[in-house]
Design a protein around this motif. Structure first.
Motif, PDB file in Angstrom:
ATOM      1  N   THR A 216     -54.208 -11.665 -89.578  1.00  0.00           N
ATOM      2  CA  THR A 216     -53.167 -11.808 -88.559  1.00  0.00           C
ATOM      3  C   THR A 216     -53.031 -10.475 -87.845  1.00  0.00           C
ATOM      4  O   THR A 216     -52.784  -9.446 -88.470  1.00  0.00           O
ATOM      5  N   VAL A 217     -53.238 -10.483 -86.537  1.00  0.00           N
ATOM      6  CA  VAL A 217     -53.200  -9.275 -85.721  1.00  0.00           C
ATOM      7  C   VAL A 217     -51.983  -9.340 -84.803  1.00  0.00           C
ATOM      8  O   VAL A 217     -51.797 -10.318 -84.082  1.00  0.00           O
TER       9      VAL A 217
ATOM     10  N   VAL B 261     -51.662 -14.693 -79.858  1.00  0.00           N
ATOM     11  CA  VAL B 261     -52.981 -14.459 -79.251  1.00  0.00           C
ATOM     12  C   VAL B 261     -53.054 -13.027 -78.745  1.00  0.00           C
ATOM     13  O   VAL B 261     -52.192 -12.576 -77.983  1.00  0.00           O
ATOM     14  N   THR B 262     -54.106 -12.312 -79.166  1.00  0.00           N
ATOM     15  CA  THR B 262     -54.280 -10.913 -78.786  1.00  0.00           C
ATOM     16  C   THR B 262     -55.598 -10.746 -78.034  1.00  0.00           C
ATOM     17  O   THR B 262     -56.653 -11.115 -78.552  1.00  0.00           O
TER      18      THR B 262
ATOM     19  N   HIS C 127     -58.249 -13.021 -79.864  1.00  0.00           N
ATOM     20  CA  HIS C 127     -58.101 -13.372 -81.278  1.00  0.00           C
ATOM     21  C   HIS C 127     -56.807 -14.150 -81.435  1.00  0.00           C
ATOM     22  O   HIS C 127     -55.742 -13.718 -80.988  1.00  0.00           O
ATOM     23  N   THR C 128     -56.909 -15.336 -82.054  1.00  0.00           N
ATOM     24  CA  THR C 128     -55.738 -16.171 -82.318  1.00  0.00           C
ATOM     25  C   THR C 128     -55.417 -16.122 -83.800  1.00  0.00           C
ATOM     26  O   THR C 128     -56.294 -16.378 -84.648  1.00  0.00           O
ATOM     27  N   ASN C 129     -54.173 -15.790 -84.133  1.00  0.00           N
ATOM     28  CA  ASN C 129     -53.775 -15.663 -85.535  1.00  0.00           C
ATOM     29  C   ASN C 129     -53.843 -16.995 -86.271  1.00  0.00           C
ATOM     30  O   ASN C 129     -53.608 -18.064 -85.690  1.00  0.00           O
ATOM     31  N   PRO C 130     -54.171 -16.947 -87.568  1.00  0.00           N
ATOM     32  CA  PRO C 130     -54.264 -18.183 -88.351  1.00  0.00           C
ATOM     33  C   PRO C 130     -52.889 -18.763 -88.649  1.00  0.00           C
ATOM     34  O   PRO C 130     -51.888 -18.057 -88.624  1.00  0.00           O
TER      35      PRO C 130
ATOM     36  N   SER D 234     -61.953  -4.299 -80.876  1.00  0.00           N
ATOM     37  CA  SER D 234     -60.745  -3.560 -80.523  1.00  0.00           C
ATOM     38  C   SER D 234     -59.779  -4.472 -79.784  1.00  0.00           C
ATOM     39  O   SER D 234     -60.190  -5.463 -79.170  1.00  0.00           O
ATOM     40  N   THR D 235     -58.485  -4.145 -79.834  1.00  0.00           N
ATOM     41  CA  THR D 235     -57.505  -4.863 -79.026  1.00  0.00           C
ATOM     42  C   THR D 235     -57.460  -4.240 -77.630  1.00  0.00           C
ATOM     43  O   THR D 235     -57.688  -3.049 -77.463  1.00  0.00           O
ATOM     44  N   THR D 236     -57.170  -5.070 -76.637  1.00  0.00           N
ATOM     45  CA  THR D 236     -57.088  -4.572 -75.260  1.00  0.00           C
ATOM     46  C   THR D 236     -55.750  -4.893 -74.605  1.00  0.00           C
ATOM     47  O   THR D 236     -55.530  -4.571 -73.441  1.00  0.00           O
TER      48      THR D 236
END
Length: 235
Positions: free
Chosen positions: A230-231, A133-134, A170-173, A124-126
């Motif tokens: 990609t988030v 970067v998420t 999480h780091t996007n590509p 989950s995202t926080t």
């Protein structure tokens, strides 16, 4: 006149309350997950493998390390991610870990078997995305570590068997794999439970806090050139 004033004030308060209940809460965010070459919305399979060493440390100073040996990676994972249009942040989790294997693991030079439990774990995202970067959280985490030669076995979980979590990012590509980072300094609630009586106290004791750390490269199974997700989460 006083009665009319009181009535007007009451009506105003009711209207304000109704408005407050229908306005989107200030904390609400939107999340967009994309992967090139896949339909939207859809749930897509992803794979993951470590980049560098996977490690775990207990408050008794026990250190577990899992390393690559030849073509055998220290960690390999399978999972899913929700690709689609913006959704409310409470619609998390955006992904899951459905399969997970650890290889080539040792503690004090002794071979250790690491077995994940409670799969699937959820992702989950926080917080909101900054520079790609998420912040996020893996939840449902539970891992059993067994060192047959000692013998020593311990389970690492949250306060219950199902509520363990690890925070990370999480780091996007940028044209390749996305990156799920679980740093050694990340907040988590993992503690040692069901520790066998034969475990040395300089490795693990019941109630020890523990950290599981690693960097995992994520790729889409069906995306163009297997790019990772990609988030983007925004307020």
């Amino acid at each position: 006149m006083r009665k009319i004033t009181r009535t007007a004030l009451t009506a105003t308060a009711v209207a304000a309350t109704a408005t407050a209940l229908t306005v989107t809460p200030a904390w609400a965010s939107t999340i967009v997950v994309t992967m090139p070459g896949v339909p939207s919305p859809s749930t897509q399979p992803i794979t993951g493998e470590n980049s560098g060493t996977v490690a775990a440390i207990t408050s008794s100073s026990g250190v577990l390390t899992c390393v690559d040996v030849g073509s055998i990676k220290a960690l390999k994972a399978t999972g899913t991610v929700k690709v689609g249009n913006p959704v409310a942040a409470p619609a998390d989790p955006i992904g899951s870990v459905t399969g997970l294997t650890f290889s080539n693991c040792t503690v004090l030079g002794q071979v250790a078997a690491v077995t994940p439990q409670n799969l699937p774990w959820t992702l989950s995202t926080t917080g909101d995305t900054t520079s790609g970067v998420t912040p996020g959280q893996l939840s449902g985490v539970r891992v059993v570590v067994n060192i047959p030669s000692i013998p020593c076995s311990a389970t690492f979980q949250g306060s219950t068997a199902t509520n363990g979590f690890i925070n990370g990012t999480h780091t996007n590509p940028t044209g390749g794999a996305g990156t799920l980072s679980l740093p050694i300094t990340a907040t988590n609630n993992l503690i040692a439970a069901s520790v066998s009586a034969t475990c040395p106290t300089n490795i693990v004791k019941n109630g020890d806090t523990a950290t599981l750390a690693g960097t995992i490269k994520l790729r889409g199974v069906n995306s163009t050139a297997n790019e990772g997700p990609t988030v983007t989460r925004t307020p």
